[in-house]
Design a protein around this motif. Sequence first.
Motif, PDB file in Angstrom:
ATOM      1  N   GLU A 180      38.228   4.136  70.909  1.00  0.00           N
ATOM      2  CA  GLU A 180      39.369   3.403  70.323  1.00  0.00           C
ATOM      3  C   GLU A 180      39.403   3.596  68.799  1.00  0.00           C
ATOM      4  O   GLU A 180      38.369   3.822  68.172  1.00  0.00           O
ATOM      5  CB  GLU A 180      39.229   1.908  70.607  1.00  0.00           C
ATOM      6  N   PRO A 181      40.584   3.470  68.170  1.00  0.00           N
ATOM      7  CA  PRO A 181      40.616   3.507  66.707  1.00  0.00           C
ATOM      8  C   PRO A 181      39.931   2.274  66.124  1.00  0.00           C
ATOM      9  O   PRO A 181      40.012   1.203  66.715  1.00  0.00           O
ATOM     10  CB  PRO A 181      42.111   3.501  66.371  1.00  0.00           C
ATOM     11  N   ILE A 182      39.258   2.438  64.962  1.00  0.00           N
ATOM     12  CA  ILE A 182      38.630   1.270  64.321  1.00  0.00           C
ATOM     13  C   ILE A 182      39.706   0.405  63.661  1.00  0.00           C
ATOM     14  O   ILE A 182      39.598  -0.826  63.639  1.00  0.00           O
ATOM     15  CB  ILE A 182      37.551   1.684  63.289  1.00  0.00           C
ATOM     16  N   ALA A 183      40.755   1.041  63.111  1.00  0.00           N
ATOM     17  CA  ALA A 183      41.850   0.261  62.500  1.00  0.00           C
ATOM     18  C   ALA A 183      42.482  -0.599  63.579  1.00  0.00           C
ATOM     19  O   ALA A 183      42.656  -0.164  64.716  1.00  0.00           O
ATOM     20  CB  ALA A 183      42.881   1.200  61.880  1.00  0.00           C
ATOM     21  N   GLY A 184      42.794  -1.827  63.218  1.00  0.00           N
ATOM     22  CA  GLY A 184      43.395  -2.736  64.190  1.00  0.00           C
ATOM     23  C   GLY A 184      42.383  -3.646  64.855  1.00  0.00           C
ATOM     24  O   GLY A 184      42.755  -4.572  65.572  1.00  0.00           O
ATOM     25  N   THR A 185      41.071  -3.421  64.616  1.00  0.00           N
ATOM     26  CA  THR A 185      40.041  -4.301  65.189  1.00  0.00           C
ATOM     27  C   THR A 185      40.195  -5.700  64.590  1.00  0.00           C
ATOM     28  O   THR A 185      40.112  -5.871  63.366  1.00  0.00           O
ATOM     29  CB  THR A 185      38.627  -3.759  64.873  1.00  0.00           C
ATOM     30  N   PRO A 186      40.432  -6.731  65.424  1.00  0.00           N
ATOM     31  CA  PRO A 186      40.643  -8.079  64.881  1.00  0.00           C
ATOM     32  C   PRO A 186      39.389  -8.643  64.230  1.00  0.00           C
ATOM     33  O   PRO A 186      38.279  -8.358  64.682  1.00  0.00           O
ATOM     34  CB  PRO A 186      41.021  -8.917  66.115  1.00  0.00           C
ATOM     35  N   ILE A 187      39.568  -9.418  63.174  1.00  0.00           N
ATOM     36  CA  ILE A 187      38.427 -10.092  62.515  1.00  0.00           C
ATOM     37  C   ILE A 187      38.666 -11.607  62.491  1.00  0.00           C
ATOM     38  O   ILE A 187      39.806 -12.070  62.619  1.00  0.00           O
ATOM     39  CB  ILE A 187      38.195  -9.582  61.078  1.00  0.00           C
ATOM     40  N   ASP A 188      37.571 -12.358  62.353  1.00  0.00           N
ATOM     41  CA  ASP A 188      37.639 -13.822  62.259  1.00  0.00           C
ATOM     42  C   ASP A 188      37.256 -14.313  60.866  1.00  0.00           C
ATOM     43  O   ASP A 188      37.682 -15.388  60.448  1.00  0.00           O
ATOM     44  CB  ASP A 188      36.668 -14.462  63.259  1.00  0.00           C
ATOM     45  N   VAL A 189      36.395 -13.555  60.190  1.00  0.00           N
ATOM     46  CA  VAL A 189      35.831 -13.976  58.903  1.00  0.00           C
ATOM     47  C   VAL A 189      35.887 -12.782  57.947  1.00  0.00           C
ATOM     48  O   VAL A 189      35.754 -11.628  58.385  1.00  0.00           O
ATOM     49  CB  VAL A 189      34.360 -14.445  59.075  1.00  0.00           C
ATOM     50  N   ALA A 190      36.096 -13.066  56.663  1.00  0.00           N
ATOM     51  CA  ALA A 190      36.054 -12.012  55.642  1.00  0.00           C
ATOM     52  C   ALA A 190      35.130 -12.495  54.532  1.00  0.00           C
ATOM     53  O   ALA A 190      35.247 -13.633  54.074  1.00  0.00           O
ATOM     54  CB  ALA A 190      37.449 -11.737  55.092  1.00  0.00           C
ATOM     55  N   PHE A 191      34.195 -11.631  54.125  1.00  0.00           N
ATOM     56  CA  PHE A 191      33.224 -12.024  53.104  1.00  0.00           C
ATOM     57  C   PHE A 191      33.154 -10.963  52.010  1.00  0.00           C
ATOM     58  O   PHE A 191      32.793  -9.811  52.264  1.00  0.00           O
ATOM     59  CB  PHE A 191      31.831 -12.189  53.749  1.00  0.00           C
ATOM     60  N   VAL A 192      33.508 -11.378  50.787  1.00  0.00           N
ATOM     61  CA  VAL A 192      33.322 -10.502  49.618  1.00  0.00           C
ATOM     62  C   VAL A 192      32.189 -11.100  48.793  1.00  0.00           C
ATOM     63  O   VAL A 192      32.276 -12.247  48.343  1.00  0.00           O
ATOM     64  CB  VAL A 192      34.596 -10.396  48.761  1.00  0.00           C
ATOM     65  N   GLY A 193      31.118 -10.353  48.623  1.00  0.00           N
ATOM     66  CA  GLY A 193      29.982 -10.832  47.847  1.00  0.00           C
ATOM     67  C   GLY A 193      28.780  -9.943  48.091  1.00  0.00           C
ATOM     68  O   GLY A 193      28.929  -8.804  48.544  1.00  0.00           O
ATOM     69  N   SER A 194      27.584 -10.443  47.751  1.00  0.00           N
ATOM     70  CA  SER A 194      26.278  -9.784  47.944  1.00  0.00           C
ATOM     71  C   SER A 194      25.888  -8.925  46.741  1.00  0.00           C
ATOM     72  O   SER A 194      26.717  -8.642  45.862  1.00  0.00           O
ATOM     73  CB  SER A 194      26.219  -8.923  49.217  1.00  0.00           C
ATOM     74  N   CYS A 195      24.621  -8.472  46.758  1.00  0.00           N
ATOM     75  CA  CYS A 195      24.137  -7.620  45.675  1.00  0.00           C
ATOM     76  C   CYS A 195      24.712  -6.217  45.765  1.00  0.00           C
ATOM     77  O   CYS A 195      24.580  -5.434  44.829  1.00  0.00           O
ATOM     78  CB  CYS A 195      22.617  -7.564  45.680  1.00  0.00           C
ATOM     79  N   THR A 196      25.359  -5.896  46.881  1.00  0.00           N
ATOM     80  CA  THR A 196      26.032  -4.599  46.994  1.00  0.00           C
ATOM     81  C   THR A 196      27.384  -4.642  46.298  1.00  0.00           C
ATOM     82  O   THR A 196      27.744  -3.726  45.546  1.00  0.00           O
ATOM     83  CB  THR A 196      26.257  -4.240  48.480  1.00  0.00           C
ATOM     84  N   ASN A 197      28.128  -5.704  46.530  1.00  0.00           N
ATOM     85  CA  ASN A 197      29.534  -5.750  46.091  1.00  0.00           C
ATOM     86  C   ASN A 197      29.967  -7.145  45.651  1.00  0.00           C
ATOM     87  O   ASN A 197      31.034  -7.617  46.067  1.00  0.00           O
ATOM     88  CB  ASN A 197      30.452  -5.281  47.231  1.00  0.00           C
ATOM     89  N   GLY A 198      29.138  -7.806  44.824  1.00  0.00           N
ATOM     90  CA  GLY A 198      29.525  -9.125  44.331  1.00  0.00           C
ATOM     91  C   GLY A 198      29.685  -9.138  42.817  1.00  0.00           C
ATOM     92  O   GLY A 198      29.530 -10.173  42.170  1.00  0.00           O
ATOM     93  N   ARG A 199      29.994  -7.968  42.231  1.00  0.00           N
ATOM     94  CA  ARG A 199      30.113  -7.876  40.777  1.00  0.00           C
ATOM     95  C   ARG A 199      31.583  -7.986  40.362  1.00  0.00           C
ATOM     96  O   ARG A 199      32.471  -7.964  41.198  1.00  0.00           O
ATOM     97  CB  ARG A 199      29.473  -6.580  40.277  1.00  0.00           C
ATOM     98  N   ILE A 200      31.800  -8.070  39.054  1.00  0.00           N
ATOM     99  CA  ILE A 200      33.162  -8.356  38.584  1.00  0.00           C
ATOM    100  C   ILE A 200      34.141  -7.251  39.000  1.00  0.00           C
ATOM    101  O   ILE A 200      35.285  -7.534  39.381  1.00  0.00           O
ATOM    102  CB  ILE A 200      33.189  -8.614  37.049  1.00  0.00           C
ATOM    103  N   SER A 201      33.706  -5.996  38.959  1.00  0.00           N
ATOM    104  CA  SER A 201      34.638  -4.921  39.335  1.00  0.00           C
ATOM    105  C   SER A 201      35.005  -5.020  40.816  1.00  0.00           C
ATOM    106  O   SER A 201      36.118  -4.668  41.217  1.00  0.00           O
ATOM    107  CB  SER A 201      34.029  -3.551  39.015  1.00  0.00           C
ATOM    108  N   ASP A 202      34.070  -5.506  41.629  1.00  0.00           N
ATOM    109  CA  ASP A 202      34.352  -5.694  43.056  1.00  0.00           C
ATOM    110  C   ASP A 202      35.394  -6.798  43.249  1.00  0.00           C
ATOM    111  O   ASP A 202      36.317  -6.664  44.052  1.00  0.00           O
ATOM    112  CB  ASP A 202      33.071  -6.082  43.805  1.00  0.00           C
ATOM    113  N   LEU A 203      35.217  -7.890  42.488  1.00  0.00           N
ATOM    114  CA  LEU A 203      36.151  -9.009  42.626  1.00  0.00           C
ATOM    115  C   LEU A 203      37.537  -8.613  42.113  1.00  0.00           C
ATOM    116  O   LEU A 203      38.557  -9.027  42.663  1.00  0.00           O
ATOM    117  CB  LEU A 203      35.630 -10.243  41.881  1.00  0.00           C
ATOM    118  N   ARG A 204      37.558  -7.798  41.056  1.00  0.00           N
ATOM    119  CA  ARG A 204      38.863  -7.346  40.541  1.00  0.00           C
ATOM    120  C   ARG A 204      39.613  -6.534  41.601  1.00  0.00           C
ATOM    121  O   ARG A 204      40.816  -6.712  41.795  1.00  0.00           O
ATOM    122  CB  ARG A 204      38.665  -6.481  39.290  1.00  0.00           C
ATOM    123  N   GLU A 205      38.892  -5.636  42.273  1.00  0.00           N
ATOM    124  CA  GLU A 205      39.555  -4.806  43.299  1.00  0.00           C
ATOM    125  C   GLU A 205      40.020  -5.668  44.473  1.00  0.00           C
ATOM    126  O   GLU A 205      41.116  -5.464  45.002  1.00  0.00           O
ATOM    127  CB  GLU A 205      38.607  -3.699  43.784  1.00  0.00           C
TER     128      GLU A 205
END
Length: 468
Positions: free
Chosen positions: A333-358
């Motif tokens: 199946e295509p990955i696009a269109g997979t339903p989600i319940d929760v969205a999380f932006v953060g962590s030491c990978t992607n919780g910096r200001i440039s991440d939040l700006r994007e």
Amino acid sequence: MSQGKTLLHKVWDAHTVRELPNGQTQLFIGLHLVHEVTSPQAFAALSERGLEVRFPERTHATVDHIIPTESQARPLSDELAEAMMTALERNCREHGVRLYDVESGQQGIVHVIGPEMGLTQPGMTIACGDSHTSTHGAFGAIAFGIGTSQVRDVLATQCLSMDPLKVRRVDVTGKLAPGVYAKDVTLAIIHELGVKGGIGFAYEYAGPVIEAMAMEERLTVCNMAIEGGARVGYINPDEVTFDYLRGRPMAPEGAAFDRAVAWWKSVASDADAAYDDRVELDGNALAPVVTWGINPGQSVPVDGHLPRLADTQDEERASVAEALEHMDLKAGEPIAGTPIDVAFVGSCTNGRISDLREAARVAKTGQVASHVKALIVPGSQAVARQAEDEGLPEVFRSAGFEWREAGCSMCLAMNPDKLVGNQMCASSSNRNFKGRQGSPTGRTLLMSPAMVAAAAIAGKVTDVREVL
Ligand code: SF4
């Protein structure tokens, strides 16, 4: 003719105390970063033996894993979290270790505050009791994630015994297209080389795509070196690195800064350095990447399809079948269109200001889907302050996202931010292992922060390139 050396070997040699009979090297550790989860037993072991912290001035502590992101008022509502917090405060006080607690205004995820304070510098050896310590390699440091017994050893001796490493140079050529980020680069590398492909190696990331990255993007790339099996990952220091460090609270100042730059330049890999392996990835060909499975190597471009068992190599078939079953996704199946319940932006990978700006750029394009819970968790108090100065919390709140206090949050779910049941989470963190986000049946789709925000609004995995 003499052969040049890699950064790994220069830094390794500069920090070698002695070679050990078992083939390991005893390395001096320049910076030890400590947090509340892996340090209590280590400090207790020191007390039992009547030992002091050998170099308290090289040891810096923060609270990140267990800290709640709604109310951080003391006492913390979770008794275990409060006990860990209290133990860290006591241990730091007794041993003269500087603690960046919530009251300090400098608290945050250990791998976010090290760089932003200017503690992380090129040519250093760094250790921390957390797997994602490889993050600090973005500055041209050699940074090891270590276990609790090694935390004890570093506290007591400021040394670590390490096996020698080979160096694989990973060149990313070309230029990234709009909507394709450092997260996509690092996920693509792991997919290409495998989650065990880096065992025994240090990864040296290089090439035009890496050189064009800002420091925060480089931190994202190195953060996930460990997910590809590499013991450390690093990027040679350059003007981007030096510009980032200039003026940071713990960076050298004035003439000392200039002297430091001369040393930092000297530790970069020589042009004629020999590598144990070299691989190349075409950055022009990269699309946003989404994981579909239960390790970070199980991923596809957002316009791709889940693997079919019949097309899978024999040795991978069982793990692909297990992953599809856990994720409740259908092969092919295509990955696009997979339903989600929760969205999380953060962590030491992607919780910096440039991440939040994007993520905020995307948040401006719509409203969080009514069935989605969406969290924005800054990686540190400094990131939160910067975001507030730029009006980002208001952007997020208006779009239906929750704006939280700094911490690890749903990356590891050691605080109250947890998935429930088999919720599907679009996450900007670094691990999609079973149970990683707090529920044994919870499901994680790793992607860039912009992709997470796009998924939050669409209520399903969606291609951020169609939104921006
Ligand atoms: S954000 Fe996740 S990976 Fe990073 S330090 Fe915290 S728990 Fe570890």
